[in-house]
Design an enzyme around this catalytic site. Structure first.
Site: not given
Length: 385
Positions: A145, A161, A311, A313, A384
């Site tokens: 994302f 990310h 890294h 959740a 995303k």
């Protein structure tokens, strides 16, 4: 930290309620004859392929491709801008420009970019080099994302990310197959069904994998940096007050890799698969899920975690399960009530909804002896893959 006894090495888990599949995989790596001291599970741990995501494994003179994973060098980049405020209209314009400049999903660049050449002992990277030049500066798919955020320090931030794209998968698949063949010839006692085929680091195959892995890490870091340049250009086009600040902090960290370190009296290879280095004073990035907070953190150097932290959740359900069971209406309401510019449109998008992930507040509380929070980041807009 939760202590789990095994027939092999002990497991130290910062996840107070780890799923059964992750624990079973952790017990497998705890039984490896070359594993060192103990196994560490981060609070975001969940079942992976061979080794649990959010797992940390130290090995003696051995490296395991599946304990790094297919997205070698996957990680986070976070950048603080000079902006103190931003409108939703500006966010939408920036995101539009970013989507036009950064290919997502399976898309590659039509014009290749400059990329350092792989070393001579990295045959897979050398074979994939020209393709990789078209992939650098692209987001990829899955849980990758780009996010615009408001920091607790009063600044607007952005976060990326992404990882090594297809080159990382090619390297992992190739050397995992080599490791399987080598282990069969060695008559290894490690069961094949564990998917933990290994390479001794002093073999030609081991040295080649290390060279390839390190090249993939460099590619992933450059990949995020190229995207960051594109995002900065978008900010400059849209926001009149935006100034590129050369002194602003930019963090660019991996969370899928292995490297040599010294722990508990021994030189070892530390495998972090979905885990971030958190040495004392080291800056790190822990993203939340879509619609929840992320964090810039400072490592506390806790030796019991091999100086590591989570890294992110961490998933609490698989993609298909999320699409089947989560409420599209509830997830849309969550994002819209928070005023987040997002791309959730249908049940197909629920695989990356916030409801598919663990509660980031619990995850951060479970690792308060691993990191301290430096900046809290609230999402404003998210792209995303």
């Amino acid at each position: 930290m939760k202590f789990i006894e095994t027939a092999g090495l002990p497991i130290k888990s910062w996840c107070n309620d780890p799923e059964a599949g992750a624990v079973e995989q952790a017990k497998n790596i705890a039984a490896l004859p070359f594993a060192h001291h103990h196994i560490a599970l981060m609070p975001d741990t969940h079942q992976g392929y061979g080794m649990p995501i959010g797992g940390v494994l130290a090995t003696a003179n051995t490296i395991i491709p599946n304990a790094v994973g297919v997205d070698i060098g996957c990680g986070m980049l976070a950048c603080r801008t000079n902006l103190r405020d931003i409108t939703q209209d500006e966010i939408k314009k920036i995101m539009g420009l970013v989507r036009g400049d950064i290919p997502v999903g399976f898309k590659h660049r039509t014009t290749p970019l400059e990329l350092s050449a792989p070393p001579s002992n990295a045959p897979i990277a050398r074979a994939e080099y020209e393709s990789a030049r078209h992939q650098v500066g692209t987001l990829g798919g899955g849980n990758h994302f780009i996010e615009i955020q408001r920091g607790s320090d009063g600044h607007i931030w952005f976060m990326i990310h992404s990882g090594s794209r297809n080159i990382g998968k090619k390297v992992c698949d190739h050397y995992n197959a080599l490791a399987k063949a080598l282990n069969a010839r060695m008559k290894s006692a490690v069961p094949k069904q564990w998917d933990l085929a290994f390479l001794p680091v002093d073999t030609e195959e081991g040295q080649q994998y290390i060279a390839e892995m390190q090249y993939c890490q460099a590619f992933a870091q450059q990949n995020r940096a190229v995207m960051a340049e594109a995002i900065c250009r978008a900010f400059a086009q849209v926001c009149r007050d935006y100034i590129a600040d050369v002194d602003a902090p930019v963090y660019n960290v991996h969370h899928n890799y292995a490297r040599p370190e010294h722990h508990f009296g021994k030189d070892v290879w530390v495998h972090r698969k979905g885990a971030t280095s958190a040495a004392k004073g080291e800056a790190g990035i822990i993203p939340g899920s879509q619609g929840t907070k992320s964090y810039i953190v400072t490592g506390l150097g806790n030796s019991e975690s091999f100086c590591s932290c989570s890294h992110g959740a961490g998933r609490r359900m698989g993609r298909k399960e999320a699409q089947r069971t989560l409420s599209l209406e509830a997830e849309l309401r969550r994002m819209n009530d928070l005023g987040i510019v997002h791309g959730i449109r249908s049940a197909r998008d629920l695989d990356e909804a916030a409801g598919a992930y663990k509660d980031i507040d619990i995850v951060m509380d479970e690792q308060k002896d691993l990191v301290s929070i430096a900046v809290e980041l609230t999402p404003l807009g998210v792209i995303k893959a």
